[in-house]
Design a protein around this motif. Structure first.
Motif, mmCIF file in Angstrom:
data_model
loop_
_atom_site.group_PDB
_atom_site.id
_atom_site.type_symbol
_atom_site.label_atom_id
_atom_site.label_comp_id
_atom_site.label_asym_id
_atom_site.label_seq_id
_atom_site.Cartn_x
_atom_site.Cartn_y
_atom_site.Cartn_z
ATOM 1 N N LEU A 157 0.950 -0.967 -0.346
ATOM 2 C CA LEU A 157 0.353 0.147 0.446
ATOM 3 C C LEU A 157 0.771 1.316 -0.358
ATOM 4 N N ILE A 158 1.643 1.334 0.724
ATOM 5 C CA ILE A 158 2.914 2.703 0.581
ATOM 6 C C ILE A 158 3.384 2.592 -0.467
ATOM 7 N N VAL A 159 3.950 1.919 -0.455
ATOM 8 C CA VAL A 159 4.828 1.970 -2.595
ATOM 9 C C VAL A 159 3.725 2.324 -3.414
ATOM 10 N N ASP A 187 0.704 3.692 -3.131
ATOM 11 C CA ASP A 187 0.929 5.834 -2.235
ATOM 12 C C ASP A 187 2.503 6.676 -3.393
ATOM 13 N N HIS A 188 2.771 5.360 -2.761
ATOM 14 C CA HIS A 188 4.273 6.921 -3.216
ATOM 15 C C HIS A 188 4.925 6.101 -5.446
ATOM 16 N N GLU A 189 4.118 5.093 -5.762
ATOM 17 C CA GLU A 189 4.403 5.561 -7.179
ATOM 18 C C GLU A 189 3.417 6.627 -7.744
ATOM 19 N N VAL A 237 -4.684 10.936 3.455
ATOM 20 C CA VAL A 237 -3.843 9.303 3.667
ATOM 21 C C VAL A 237 -2.443 8.801 3.834
ATOM 22 N N HIS A 238 -1.880 9.643 3.135
ATOM 23 C CA HIS A 238 -0.617 9.067 2.720
ATOM 24 C C HIS A 238 0.434 8.986 4.141
ATOM 25 N N HIS A 239 0.276 10.266 4.723
ATOM 26 C CA HIS A 239 1.114 11.099 6.330
ATOM 27 C C HIS A 239 0.565 10.017 6.937
ATOM 28 N N SER A 293 -1.115 7.223 7.167
ATOM 29 C CA SER A 293 -0.441 6.157 6.716
ATOM 30 C C SER A 293 0.539 6.215 7.694
ATOM 31 N N GLU A 294 1.484 6.560 7.325
ATOM 32 C CA GLU A 294 3.163 6.617 7.798
ATOM 33 C C GLU A 294 3.273 6.698 9.575
ATOM 34 N N SER A 295 2.646 8.091 9.889
ATOM 35 C CA SER A 295 2.815 9.004 10.814
ATOM 36 C C SER A 295 1.828 8.118 11.992
ATOM 37 N N VAL A 322 13.883 7.812 0.881
ATOM 38 C CA VAL A 322 14.482 7.217 2.246
ATOM 39 C C VAL A 322 14.293 5.982 3.321
ATOM 40 N N GLU A 323 12.522 6.338 2.505
ATOM 41 C CA GLU A 323 11.456 5.294 3.676
ATOM 42 C C GLU A 323 11.606 4.059 2.808
ATOM 43 N N GLU A 324 12.279 3.648 0.861
ATOM 44 C CA GLU A 324 11.886 2.358 0.565
ATOM 45 C C GLU A 324 12.820 2.220 0.861
HETATM 46 FE FE FE2 Z 1 5.852 7.235 2.016
#
Ligand code: FE2
Ligand code: FE2
Length: 200
Positions: free
Chosen positions: A11-13, A15-17, A59-61, A63-65, A135-137
């Motif tokens: 899911l995170i990847v 979002d990144h794409e 959404v994305h931040h 999910s991460e934070s 950095v995340e990936e």
């Molecule tokens: Fe991210």
């Protein structure tokens, strides 16, 4: 789907794409608008900035934070300084997009004298955000893969799915429609920051 890749990471990847595709579309569109004879498409630029504001912030931040990073902090304390930096970048990224929206308005209503400053801000934001995702990936997620258990990944996948469904199907649909509109003229590119550990 890669069976080696936990669904939470997938899911995170994904979002990144999507974010990388829109960031590059924005950078390309602004560069093109600077060439002789090409008029800027302000509606398209505004749609890209709107996506880059909405999708990370809602959404994305989140999910991460709120979900992924706290679990990584717990399991891998050595990553805490990096996660602190990434979370600070989330906040800075969100205010940078608002600054970009303001700079775009300046270009639109006050003319080409403001094009260069907008382009400079776009380049800074695009490079900064692509670097953030790299950095995340290439660092955080591979380390997390070594430290989090299968149960952690299962719980994270459930929490991420729940978080996104609570945001509402209509929001997800409107993000997808906006993304489709943007990438219609700017085809999706693979994120070069993706490591071989996370093949699609
Ligand atoms: Fe991210
Ligand atoms: Fe992030």
């Amino acid at each position: 789907m890669n069976l080696m890749q936990p669904p939470a990471i997938q899911l995170i990847v994904e979002d990144h794409e999507a974010l990388a595709a829109v960031l590059r579309a924005l950078r390309d569109a602004v560069e093109r608008a600077g060439r002789p004879g090409s008029a800027p498409d302000f509606d398209a630029l505004r749609a890209m900035l709107f996506y880059l504001d909405e999708m990370p912030a809602r959404v994305h931040h989140a999910s991460e934070s709120e979900l992924l990073f706290p679990r990584i902090r717990e399991r891998c304390p050595a990553l805490r300084p990096v996660l602190d930096r990434l979370e600070a970048e989330h906040e800075r990224g969100e205010s940078a997009v608002r600054e970009l929206e303001h700079a775009l308005t300046a270009w639109q209503v006050m003319g080409d004298v403001h094009h260069e400053s907008f382009e400079l801000l776009v380049r800074t934001h695009v490079n900064g955000y692509l670097g953030h995702m790299e950095v995340e990936e290439s660092y955080v997620l591979p380390v997390a893969l070594d430290f989090l258990s299968p149960a952690d990944w299962r719980e994270l996948a459930e929490a991420l799915t729940r978080q996104r469904s609570e945001l509402g199907a209509s929001m997800a649909q409107s993000h997808r429609s906006l993304f489709a509109r943007i990438t219609l003229t700017h085809p999706l590119q693979k994120c070069p920051c993706k490591t071989s550990k996370f093949p699609s």
